[in-house]
Design an enzyme around this catalytic site. Structure first.
Site, PDB file in Angstrom:
ATOM      1  N   CYS A 341     -13.472 -25.867  14.152  1.00 30.27           N
ATOM      2  CA  CYS A 341     -12.920 -27.122  14.660  1.00 30.27           C
ATOM      3  C   CYS A 341     -12.434 -26.951  16.107  1.00 30.27           C
ATOM      4  O   CYS A 341     -13.237 -26.716  17.001  1.00 30.27           O
ATOM      5  CB  CYS A 341     -11.817 -27.625  13.736  1.00 30.27           C
ATOM      6  SG  CYS A 341     -11.403 -29.368  13.992  1.00 30.27           S
ATOM      7  N   HIS A 446     -13.580 -27.365   8.223  1.00 31.96           N
ATOM      8  CA  HIS A 446     -12.463 -26.683   7.577  1.00 31.96           C
ATOM      9  C   HIS A 446     -12.859 -26.394   6.132  1.00 31.96           C
ATOM     10  O   HIS A 446     -13.655 -27.122   5.527  1.00 31.96           O
ATOM     11  CB  HIS A 446     -11.214 -27.559   7.585  1.00 31.96           C
ATOM     12  CG  HIS A 446     -10.614 -27.764   8.932  1.00 31.96           C
ATOM     13  ND1 HIS A 446      -9.971 -26.763   9.622  1.00 31.96           N
ATOM     14  CD2 HIS A 446     -10.578 -28.865   9.736  1.00 31.96           C
ATOM     15  CE1 HIS A 446      -9.538 -27.234  10.781  1.00 31.96           C
ATOM     16  NE2 HIS A 446      -9.896 -28.500  10.875  1.00 31.96           N
TER      17      HIS A 446
END
Length: 510
Positions: A341, A446
């Site tokens: 991310c 994630h």
């Protein structure tokens, strides 16, 4: 408000074990055949999860839903506060960004605007389930914030919930914290607390019992039991208080045999988000993972990972101030680097923020991947799955190329010349990027390590790249999580007076 059968878990402070006890109660009610759901009106955490609707909630409520055997819903955590610094936070309401405001403005004025949404979310759950297990936030006795506290006694009154107060003996001062919490409550609020329990106990219970009897007399309330400290639970902590200690030193080079552990260094950024991404990787027997905030531990690492960040650009500036940018680039020449991310965004050529979502302006990235990222007002939140490109990882063949996880980010990443995506998602969209030499990769996902297949392939490929022996054993994380939830529920049901707790909500325990 609907009069649901509700019980609320309150704590004498943060990190006393409210979240896991709530998860345990959800599992126990579900095992007894009741339709049960968790609820936390307001959560402050940088650990978040995506629901099936593509909305954002606290990671703890996702775990509690898992314990209850149901899909996570945004109504289980209608208000999520994600700190951006000491005095400012992003407020997420029903899974979407509501605003970026100061702590003072939120607590003194704006929080009251959110009560209708909180009440409606609770009513939606109360109309669909037999039992609601509510979790409080911090302590109900924060007298400086109590007037506008929507997470504790006010919510208990609205839900007409019987309350269980939890004290943590592992931190010390459990009797004082129990007594102080109850004494600071109003008489009507004290009446809502039906009993208390002591959590995380280690040692000889007979030595604790005299204190328990005395505090029962002082409080005028019964102790429902003492829950022992439970090590090695494969269950995530709610906030960074549960983050393992940050190491200042790395690994010794004296042990460099082929069967040594794979050394993984995760940079513990100031705005580190979703540190639970690494719980499954830390649990692998042939992995030694450490969190670091200085350049030294990177020197002897096999893999360096840049994790998610709530403030990507300011965290990148922090890395430069401490020389971590040079350390990561030096490591990338011969070692393996991964970004997740915000960490992937840092690995690119440039980050820009024309709208001032994080901070106005643009800055160069670490220059390790041919991508650039622009911060945008709209947050992407969704569950994802897909397949890795090329059927290899770190130049090693993959037995299975499937990945899964969830996206939560405000940046949009563009591919530059000669960029190669890391994976293709089931939607047909591309995810991440991998370098031409196959040593550097990034992904927006994630939870990518929670998939046993990918995590095992990652560890095996990284060990092979570093000329280490194949892993002698691989951990079944998903099965371990289920076992941990059952073990937690079993121990809690043995430790607490479940007959009485179930009677509080008018149902039978068998």
């Amino acid at each position: 408000m609907s009069q649901a059968r509700a019980i609320m878990v309150l704590g004498t402070s943060s990190h006393v074990g409210k979240s896991l006890l709530t998860a345990a109660l959800c599992r126990i009610f579900a095992q007894q055949g009741y339709r049960v759901a968790p609820f936390k009106s307001q959560n402050m955490s940088l650990n978040s999860a995506a629901t099936i609707e593509g909305l954002e909630i606290g990671r703890a409520q996702a775990l509690q839903a898992e314990a209850a055997g149901i899909a996570a819903s945004v109504h289980m955590n209608p208000v999520l506060i994600k700190p951006s610094g000491d005095c400012s936070s992003q407020v997420v309401v029903r899974g979407k960004i509501w605003g970026q405001i100061s702590a003072a403005d939120y607590h003194q004025r704006r929080v009251e605007e959110l009560m209708p949404a909180v009440c409606e979310s609770y009513q939606i759950l109360a109309s669909s389930f037999q039992v609601i297990v509510l979790e409080g936030a911090g302590s109900p006795a924060e007298i400086n914030l109590k007037q506008h506290d929507i997470a504790n006694m006010r919510m208990a009154e609205m839900a007409d919930a019987a309350c269980l107060l939890v004290g943590d003996i592992d931190r010390g001062g459990v009797f004082a914290s129990l007594l102080g919490t109850v004494e600071l409550l109003d008489p009507a609020e004290r009446d809502r607390i039906r009993g208390f329990c002591i959590n995380k106990f280690r040692g000889d219970l007979s030595l604790l019992e005299p204190g328990v009897r005395m505090i029962e007399e002082r409080l005028g309330k019964s102790c429902l039991g003492v829950v022992p400290y439970l090590p090695h639970l494969a269950l995530e902590e709610e906030d960074s208080v549960g983050l393992p200690p940050v190491r200042r030193t790395g690994w010794s080079i004296s042990n460099n045999t082929p069967d040594r552990a794979l050394r993984i260094a995760v940079v513990a950024l100031p705005s580190f988000s979703n540190f639970t991404d690494f719980d499954s990787l830390r649990a692998e027997p042939t992995v030694d993972l450490l969190f670091c905030r200085s350049a030294d531990p990177l020197a002897n690492a096999d893999v360096v990972i840049l994790p998610g960040s709530k403030q990507t650009m300011s965290d990148l500036e922090w890395m430069r101030e401490g020389g971590l940018d040079h350390a990561v680039r030096n490591h990338a020449r011969l070692g393996l680097v991964m970004g997740i991310c915000g960490g992937m965004q840092m690995l690119g050529q440039e980050l820009s923020d024309p709208l001032g979502i994080e901070q106005h302006g643009c800055m160069p990235g670490l220059g390790l991947l041919p991508i650039s990222t622009t911060m945008q007002a709209q947050k992407v939140t969704r569950l994802c799955s897909g397949s890795i490109h090329g059927g290899t990882l770190f130049g090693q063949p993959l037995p299975e190329g499937r990945i899964a996880g969830y996206e939560i980010h405000v940046g949009k990443t563009q591919y530059l010349d000669h960029a190669e995506p890391f994976a293709t998602l089931s939607s047909g969209e591309l995810d991440g990027c991998i370098s031409a030499d196959r040593q550097i990769l990034g992904s927006y996902l994630h939870g990518i390590f929670d998939e046993d297949g990918f995590r095992h392939a990652f560890v095996t490929a990284a060990r092979s790249f570093r000329k280490l022996a194949p892993p002698s054993v691989l951990n079944p994380w998903k099965a371990q999580r289920e076992e941990s939830l059952d073990r937690l529920a079993c121990q809690v049901s043995r430790s607490l007076d479940m007959q009485r707790i179930f009677s509080w909500v008018g149902v039978k325990y068998q």
